[in-house]
Design a protein around this motif. Structure first.
Motif, PDB file in Angstrom:
ATOM      1  N   ALA A 104     -21.363 -87.609 -67.781  1.00 43.75           N
ATOM      2  CA  ALA A 104     -22.374 -86.681 -68.514  1.00 43.75           C
ATOM      3  C   ALA A 104     -22.639 -85.621 -67.590  1.00 43.75           C
ATOM      4  CB  ALA A 104     -23.479 -87.610 -68.910  1.00 43.75           C
TER       5      ALA A 104
ATOM      6  N   PRO B 195     -22.701 -93.295 -61.052  1.00 43.77           N
ATOM      7  CA  PRO B 195     -23.032 -93.753 -62.296  1.00 43.77           C
ATOM      8  C   PRO B 195     -23.535 -92.487 -63.058  1.00 43.77           C
ATOM      9  CG  PRO B 195     -24.230 -94.966 -60.483  1.00 43.77           C
ATOM     10  CD  PRO B 195     -23.193 -93.845 -59.885  1.00 43.77           C
ATOM     11  N   GLY B 196     -23.167 -92.496 -64.413  1.00 44.13           N
ATOM     12  CA  GLY B 196     -23.382 -91.367 -65.186  1.00 44.13           C
ATOM     13  C   GLY B 196     -22.565 -90.073 -65.061  1.00 44.13           C
TER      14      GLY B 196
ATOM     15  N   ARG C   1     -17.835 -94.519 -62.703  1.00 38.80           N
ATOM     16  CA  ARG C   1     -18.640 -95.789 -61.990  1.00 38.80           C
ATOM     17  C   ARG C   1     -17.548 -96.237 -60.768  1.00 38.80           C
ATOM     18  NH1 ARG C   1     -20.478 -96.944 -67.235  1.00 38.80           N
ATOM     19  NH2 ARG C   1     -18.390 -98.529 -67.779  1.00 38.80           N
TER      20      ARG C   1
ATOM     21  N   GLU D  98     -16.849 -92.666 -68.474  1.00 38.83           N
ATOM     22  CA  GLU D  98     -17.913 -93.157 -67.603  1.00 38.83           C
ATOM     23  C   GLU D  98     -17.683 -94.246 -67.000  1.00 38.83           C
ATOM     24  OE1 GLU D  98     -20.455 -91.714 -66.793  1.00 38.83           O
ATOM     25  OE2 GLU D  98     -21.405 -90.591 -68.464  1.00 38.83           O
TER      26      GLU D  98
ATOM     27  N   TYR E 214     -21.008 -83.099 -59.514  1.00 39.03           N
ATOM     28  CA  TYR E 214     -21.856 -84.069 -59.441  1.00 39.03           C
ATOM     29  C   TYR E 214     -23.180 -83.579 -59.003  1.00 39.03           C
ATOM     30  CZ  TYR E 214     -23.368 -89.034 -60.052  1.00 39.03           C
ATOM     31  OH  TYR E 214     -24.242 -90.095 -60.050  1.00 39.03           O
TER      32      TYR E 214
END
Length: 289
Positions: A199, A195-196, A190, A186, A161
């Motif tokens: 992806a 967040p995100g 969270r 996703e 991340y």
């Protein structure tokens, strides 16, 4: 823990090392607990602040197909930019710079000197591990540059991340990555305060493979969080679509941190997940069993 926002301390600056983009002022901490503002610039508080240093088998990181049978000098500091309730290293990952965790300074030069000394014991290089190394990318890259200059390998064990510019720059200095793919939704990310996140981590895995870095992926199978068979099968299919020879480590959860009262992952679930993964991937390993 210090706040990543507040009115005191002058103007706010955005930290750019991960997607949180914490806005910081002098004396405040980011979500990771290891970054702040000093003299008008975002700075790493954990640079060279070691909590752990050990010569480990490379398989312990885990790397199954990166110099198997070798040893690697493993360096860890403190802090993390995720908030996993099941964290297996919470004693160092879930603390911040204001905590009482004992640390000692290990400069990049000293780390590489130690790595060179340990060559006689089978050491192939350095691994940045135990906590999230990319919250102090300055240290990781300073040490990795020196390692490469001495013919030593550099590896990182990370949640992936990470902001794209930081990640892309680091890829040119690293030889191997073990990337934790926490789950394949996703919604799950969270819950981890990221967040995100799915992806971002998928992008990290893709770009590392494209860059020619050796990549292995780990998924900790946490009951009630990452034990959905359908989502796990999607994960395996996705990894295979990138490169079916990418090693996948399926790791057993043991009660820890805020899930101390939970049950360990049932062995039958691990066996099932292993059989699912083998339909897609050439190299599948069970960990913590």
């Amino acid at each position: 823990m210090g706040s990543s926002s507040g009115a005191a301390g002058g103007s706010m600056l955005a930290c750019g090392v991960c997607p949180h983009g914490c806005r910081l002022h002098e004396g405040s901490f980011g979500i990771c607990g290891a970054r702040t503002v000093r003299s008008g610039k975002v700075a790493s508080l954990s640079y060279g602040q070691a909590t752990s240093l050990a010569l480990d088998p490379v398989e312990k990181k885990p790397f199954a197909r990166f110099h198997p049978g070798s040893m690697i000098l493993s360096y860890g500091s403190y802090g993390c930019n995720l908030r996993c309730s099941f964290c297996q290293n919470s004693d160092i990952s879930m603390v911040d710079a204001a905590g009482s965790l004992p640390t000692y300074f290990m400069s990049p030069e000293n780390l590489i000197e130690r790595a060179i000394e340990l060559r006689a014991q089978g050491n192939i290089g350095v691994a940045f591990t135990y906590n999230e190394p990319f919250i102090a990318p300055e240290y990781l890259m300073d040490a990795a540059r020196r390692a490469r200059g001495e013919g030593l390998a550099s590896a990182a064990v990370t949640n992936g991340y990470v902001a794209k510019p930081v990640w892309d720059e680091a890829l040119s200095h690293l030889d191997a990555l073990n990337i934790d793919l926490k789950c394949f939704s996703e919604e799950g990310y969270r819950l981890l305060g990221a967040p995100g996140g799915l992806a971002v981590v998928k992008r990290s895995i893709e770009t590392a493979l494209e860059a020619g870095v050796h990549v292995e992926v780990t998924t900790l199978v946490v009951p009630g969080f990452s034990d959905d068979e359908e989502l796990f099968e999607r994960e395996c299919a996705w990894i295979a679509s990138l490169d079916p020879s990418t090693p996948l480590h399926i790791s057993r959860f043991f009660p820890a941190y805020r899930m101390i009262g939970a049950q360990p992952t049932p062995p039958a679930v691990l066996g099932l997940f292993q059989s699912i993964a083998k339909r897609y991937l050439a190299h599948v390993y069970l960990g913590n069993v």
